[in-house]
Design a protein around this motif. Structure first.
Motif, mmCIF file in Angstrom:
data_model
loop_
_atom_site.group_PDB
_atom_site.id
_atom_site.type_symbol
_atom_site.label_atom_id
_atom_site.label_comp_id
_atom_site.label_asym_id
_atom_site.label_seq_id
_atom_site.Cartn_x
_atom_site.Cartn_y
_atom_site.Cartn_z
ATOM 1 N N LEU B 312 0.873 -1.180 0.000
ATOM 2 C CA LEU B 312 0.000 0.000 0.000
ATOM 3 C C LEU B 312 0.910 1.230 0.000
ATOM 4 N N PRO B 313 1.245 1.779 -1.174
ATOM 5 C CA PRO B 313 2.177 2.907 -1.221
ATOM 6 C C PRO B 313 1.546 4.196 -0.707
ATOM 7 N N VAL B 314 2.354 5.241 -0.536
ATOM 8 C CA VAL B 314 1.789 6.546 -0.143
ATOM 9 C C VAL B 314 0.777 6.972 -1.198
ATOM 10 N N GLU B 315 -0.139 7.848 -0.812
ATOM 11 C CA GLU B 315 -1.227 8.213 -1.727
ATOM 12 C C GLU B 315 -0.682 8.764 -3.048
ATOM 13 N N ALA B 316 -1.506 8.637 -4.099
ATOM 14 C CA ALA B 316 -1.028 8.893 -5.464
ATOM 15 C C ALA B 316 -0.551 10.330 -5.694
ATOM 16 N N ARG B 317 -1.102 11.306 -4.969
ATOM 17 C CA ARG B 317 -0.681 12.690 -5.254
ATOM 18 C C ARG B 317 0.646 13.048 -4.594
ATOM 19 N N ALA B 318 1.165 12.164 -3.750
ATOM 20 C CA ALA B 318 2.489 12.391 -3.138
ATOM 21 C C ALA B 318 3.558 11.706 -4.003
ATOM 22 N N PRO B 319 4.817 12.149 -3.879
ATOM 23 C CA PRO B 319 5.880 11.426 -4.591
ATOM 24 C C PRO B 319 5.916 9.986 -4.094
ATOM 25 N N ARG B 320 6.037 9.052 -5.044
ATOM 26 C CA ARG B 320 5.932 7.634 -4.653
ATOM 27 C C ARG B 320 7.253 6.886 -4.752
ATOM 28 N N HIS B 321 8.318 7.605 -5.143
ATOM 29 C CA HIS B 321 9.634 6.942 -5.215
ATOM 30 C C HIS B 321 10.664 7.903 -4.625
ATOM 31 N N ILE B 322 11.674 7.340 -3.995
ATOM 32 C CA ILE B 322 12.673 8.164 -3.311
ATOM 33 C C ILE B 322 13.390 9.103 -4.296
ATOM 34 N N ASP B 324 11.988 10.876 -6.407
ATOM 35 C CA ASP B 324 11.128 12.066 -6.535
ATOM 36 C C ASP B 324 10.904 12.734 -5.176
ATOM 37 N N PHE B 325 11.734 12.406 -4.200
ATOM 38 C CA PHE B 325 11.547 12.889 -2.822
ATOM 39 C C PHE B 325 11.318 14.395 -2.774
ATOM 40 N N ASN B 326 10.276 14.789 -2.050
ATOM 41 C CA ASN B 326 9.968 16.205 -1.858
ATOM 42 C C ASN B 326 9.291 16.311 -0.497
ATOM 43 N N LEU B 327 10.054 16.805 0.471
ATOM 44 C CA LEU B 327 9.586 16.772 1.866
ATOM 45 C C LEU B 327 8.260 17.516 2.033
ATOM 46 N N ALA B 328 8.169 18.700 1.431
ATOM 47 C CA ALA B 328 6.967 19.519 1.615
ATOM 48 C C ALA B 328 5.729 18.774 1.128
ATOM 49 N N ARG B 329 5.841 18.150 -0.035
ATOM 50 C CA ARG B 329 4.665 17.441 -0.583
ATOM 51 C C ARG B 329 4.344 16.195 0.248
ATOM 52 N N LEU B 330 5.375 15.554 0.754
ATOM 53 C CA LEU B 330 5.126 14.363 1.583
ATOM 54 C C LEU B 330 4.490 14.739 2.920
ATOM 55 N N GLN B 331 4.853 15.910 3.429
ATOM 56 C CA GLN B 331 4.271 16.364 4.711
ATOM 57 C C GLN B 331 2.776 16.643 4.571
ATOM 58 N N GLU B 332 2.356 16.955 3.335
ATOM 59 C CA GLU B 332 0.940 17.312 3.122
ATOM 60 C C GLU B 332 0.069 16.101 2.826
ATOM 61 N N ARG B 333 0.682 14.918 2.720
ATOM 62 C CA ARG B 333 -0.093 13.757 2.266
ATOM 63 C C ARG B 333 -1.071 13.270 3.352
ATOM 64 N N SER B 334 -2.098 12.532 2.883
ATOM 65 C CA SER B 334 -2.964 11.799 3.821
ATOM 66 C C SER B 334 -2.394 10.397 3.929
ATOM 67 N N ILE B 335 -2.317 9.896 5.154
ATOM 68 C CA ILE B 335 -1.742 8.568 5.383
ATOM 69 C C ILE B 335 -2.765 7.495 4.997
ATOM 70 N N VAL B 336 -2.265 6.465 4.312
ATOM 71 C CA VAL B 336 -3.133 5.386 3.813
ATOM 72 C C VAL B 336 -3.445 4.416 4.963
#
Lengths: 112, 357
Positions: B312-322, B324-336
């Motif tokens: 179950l990867p991080v939600e689709a609108r967040a970067p899904r591979h290291i 493409d790492f982007n801390l700001a966008r990952l901080q805004e994600r909803s946890i699956v």
């Protein structure tokens, strides 16, 4: 399905329902019960092992289920649990056996 | 307890239906046999006012560097074992190091597996992370240290890089440990613990931290962390002369090989009842996925190691591979979320750092 025995494991989960017919006494009992099993001079694990031993002494299937599970959860192992049961057995057996002193006294009293 | 040759293979190696994560999710989301389904985990979080569940700040990067392991523990949520070959490459590790350079707030790097030490680039990775000045955790299964001569110097290597060693030892009794982790594991674990103690780990004033992890060896929840720690310290010191710092209690989540055990032993429904009835809103607020980002062996990003193992990867609108790492966008994600999440919110809560309440 109706269980054709006096004991139904599912009844254990309904223990709390006893308050329905006597709310105040039931509540006081469960408050007291909760207080008893909190860590104090004895650890929670020690109390759980005592409860397990007593459960065997009073031969309560509900309590044996509950305190086997609780003893494991509190970190006891099989050796500790069986030793606890032997303590109950020793006291129950000893309690019977010590009465044989009375038997001996009476027999001596009646004998030449 | 006898371990058959078949049990030494992973679910994947046995072509077991539960090796398919889709099937695991089907089981977790199926109604109980009695007819009443457990409420969706998300609906519980909504009642607690935590939905959507958001990160509080990512401070830990957890890298799963591979599924290869020298053990085949019965409760393993990774389905790790000697027959698993998935391993993180040095290229993917380099991408993780780049992410760490970009995000100085990710102060902790948590290395897990499998047995992470079996990855051929493990030591290179530790040296690189150490050079970045981040705190390193290695989730060491202990027996790897004594498994082969090439691993015997791991305690010195860990000490050199001030690694915090976190090791599983489910019980101070050999029988209960071996029942979960395999025949002879307890004795080998004690030998490894003594080697760690010998270089200063777990010894007062050394600054070298050795924590133990308690996982229940059966279908029950962990007891009080403080109480178990006291028992473990007393017994390990008295019977084996072993010292450690803290005991972390971790609840077994109903996935992978532990799910297999629950189903095979007939304990599944009662265990799920325990988790659901034990839902604790305070533990829900403190779940580790709010402060952790989990990286798979292939660089995919997940909310936690359990979601990783359920694919179950991080939600689709967040970067899904290291890459493409982007801390700001990952901080805004909803946890699956899914039903296994009840494992982290029951009772005193559970996380890779132990109880959360």
């Amino acid at each position: 399905m109706e269980k054709n025995t006096y004991y139904n494991p599912a009844d254990l989960a309904k223990f709390g329902n006893v308050t329905e017919w006597q709310a105040e006494m039931g509540r006081k009992f469960f408050d007291y019960y909760g207080e008893v099993f909190k860590e104090g001079a004895l650890t929670e694990r020690e109390k759980s092992l005592i409860a397990l031993a007593v459960a065997h002494a009073v031969q309560c299937p509900y309590c044996i289920d509950a305190y086997t599970s609780d003893s494991l959860q509190k970190g006891a192992d099989e050796a500790q649990m069986m030793e606890a049961v032997h303590v109950a057995v020793a006291i129950k057996g000893g309690a019977a056996l010590v009465h044989s002193v009375q038997m001996m006294n009476k027999a001596k009293e009646l004998s030449m | 307890m006898e371990i058959s040759a078949n049990q030494r293979l992973s679910l994947t190696g046995r072509h077991h239906p539960l090796a398919d994560t889709g099937y695991q999710l089907t089981v977790l989301n199926a109604a109980q046999t009695s007819g009443a389904a457990w409420p969706a985990f998300g609906s519980k979080l909504r009642e607690t006012g935590l939905l959507p569940l958001r990160p509080t700040g990512i401070s830990t990067l957890q890298l799963n560097v591979g599924k290869m392991c020298n053990q085949t523990c019965k409760h393993c949520h990774v389905d790790a074992g000697p027959d698993r070959t998935e391993i993180m490459t040095r290229e993917t590790m380099a991408l993780c190091l780049e992410a760490l350079r970009q995000a100085p707030d990710m102060q902790v790097v948590d290395l897990t597996g499998g047995a992470p030490e079996m990855n051929p680039d493990f030591r290179w990775l530790v040296e690189q992370v150490s050079a970045l000045g981040r705190q390193i955790i290695v989730r060491c299964n202990l027996t790897i240290i004594v498994a082969n001569k090439k691993y015997h110097d791991l305690p010195e290597f860990f000490a050199r890089h001030r690694v915090r060693v976190v090791s599983s030892l489910p019980h101070f009794s050999a029988a209960r440990t071996d029942a979960q982790r395999g025949e002879g594991v307890f004795e080998r674990s004690i030998r490894a613990l003594k080697m760690l103690n010998a270089v200063g780990y777990g010894q007062e004033g050394s600054g070298l931290t050795l924590d133990l992890v308690y996982n229940p060896s059966g279908a029950f929840l962990p007891g009080s962390q403080a109480g178990l720690e006291r028992d473990f310290k007393q017994r390990l010191r008295r019977e084996h002369g072993v010292e450690f710092n803290s005991l972390l209690t971790i609840t077994n989540l109903p996935i992978s090989r532990f799910l297999d055990y629950l189903l095979e032993s007939g304990n599944y429904a009662a265990y799920m009842d325990k988790l659901v009835q034990g839902y604790n809103p305070a533990a829900a607020a403190n779940v580790m996925c709010r402060s952790t980002l989990s990286v798979g062996w292939d660089g995919q990003l997940y909310d936690c190691d359990f979601n990783q193992m359920l694919e179950l990867p991080v939600e689709a609108r967040a970067p899904r591979h290291i890459r493409d790492f982007n801390l700001a966008r990952l901080q805004e994600r909803s946890i699956v979320l899914n039903q296994h999440c009840y494992g982290c919110t029951a009772g005193a809560g559970s996380s890779c750092g132990g109880a959360t309440v």
